[in-house]
Design a protein around this motif. Structure first.
Motif, short mmCIF file in Angstrom:
data_model
loop_
_atom_site.label_atom_id
_atom_site.label_comp_id
_atom_site.label_asym_id
_atom_site.label_seq_id
_atom_site.Cartn_x
_atom_site.Cartn_y
_atom_site.Cartn_z
N VAL A 34 0.91 -1.28 0.02
CA VAL A 34 0.10 0.10 -0.02
C VAL A 34 0.86 1.18 -0.13
O VAL A 34 1.76 1.47 0.93
N ARG A 35 0.75 2.17 -0.80
CA ARG A 35 1.32 3.51 -0.98
C ARG A 35 0.45 4.84 -0.85
O ARG A 35 -0.54 4.39 -1.56
N ILE A 36 0.63 5.54 0.10
CA ILE A 36 -0.33 6.62 0.38
C ILE A 36 0.65 8.00 0.26
O ILE A 36 1.59 7.67 0.58
N ARG A 47 5.32 16.45 4.11
CA ARG A 47 6.26 15.70 4.61
C ARG A 47 6.05 15.37 6.35
O ARG A 47 5.33 16.21 6.76
N ASP A 48 6.23 14.30 6.80
CA ASP A 48 6.30 13.99 8.19
C ASP A 48 4.75 13.91 8.85
O ASP A 48 4.64 14.16 10.14
N LYS A 157 5.58 7.39 8.77
CA LYS A 157 5.77 8.97 8.38
C LYS A 157 5.72 9.03 6.81
O LYS A 157 6.66 8.21 6.37
N THR A 158 5.40 9.94 6.35
CA THR A 158 5.59 10.28 4.95
C THR A 158 6.85 11.05 4.63
O THR A 158 7.53 11.60 5.58
N ASP A 159 7.58 10.70 3.40
CA ASP A 159 8.88 11.08 3.30
C ASP A 159 8.74 12.63 2.54
O ASP A 159 7.51 13.24 2.53
#
Length: 209
Positions: A34-36, A47-48, A157-159
């Protein structure tokens, strides 16, 4: 059981932090990838942000993220600025600055205060309740840090591209919770439902304060 560690945005080059940063972790074998991705109203990656994927079936085992959960004080900042930990984890707060710090939280799920402590000293606290914890320092008003306590291993967390990826998510319906300290929503979070019928890629647009 196979574990997958999702890539996170690069952070301060500190050994203790390298071990401490949580990553999306899979406890299920053979599930979906899964890619969000999160973007703001202008299309800029967020980000974050913390992404939590909670399958309707629930996690099939207790879990901990790899490494030691730590939020340091370095250069008058909390590092990392946002830390994701599993419910029940103990977080250590090492002071890597040359000045003393006094850490506190007035958040509903964790109200506490550490008295002043100096360089190379450490404090710790367990976080048994899910939700978000906002941290401050009574000596340095500009310092802000956040701990997100989760009860699903499919979290991270998102990059810098606003992306969080995790493997091994069971098929079926799943709840996706998005959290960011500036997200304009009750509790700074939004909740959506997705159907995981194979590898899944979704983009969410959020409004930031």
């Amino acid at each position: 059981m196979k574990k997958f560690v999702a890539p996170l945005a690069p952070l301060a080059p500190l050994a203790i932090l390298a071990m401490a940063l949580p990553a999306a972790t899979s406890l299920a074998a053979g599930g979906a990838d899964v890619r969000i991705q999160l973007v703001d109203a202008r299309g800029v990656p967020v980000r974050d942000a913390v992404v939590e994927i909670s399958p309707a079936s629930g996690p099939n085992a207790s879990f901990r993220f790899p490494g030691r959960a730590a939020m340091a004080q370095k250069d008058l900042q909390f590092t990392p600025g946002t830390l994701v930990v599993a419910k029940g984890s103990a977080v250590v707060f090492p002071n890597l600055d040359r000045v003393r710090h006094s850490i506190y939280s007035f958040s509903r799920i964790a109200r506490f205060e550490f008295d002043l402590y100096g360089r190379d000293q450490t404090r710790s606290r367990a976080f048994p309740i899910t939700g978000s914890v906002a941290l401050g320092c009574k000596i340095h008003d500009d310092m802000r840090g956040y701990i997100r306590v989760v009860d699903t291993p499919f979290a991270g967390k998102t990059d810098h591209n606003g992306i969080m990826t995790v493997s091994g998510v069971p098929g079926g319906m799943a709840k996706v919770t998005l959290w960011h300290p500036r997200l304009r929503a009750p509790g700074n979070e939004t909740v959506s439902t997705v159907s995981v019928t194979g590898n899944l890629s979704r983009k969410f647009t959020v409004t930031l304060k």
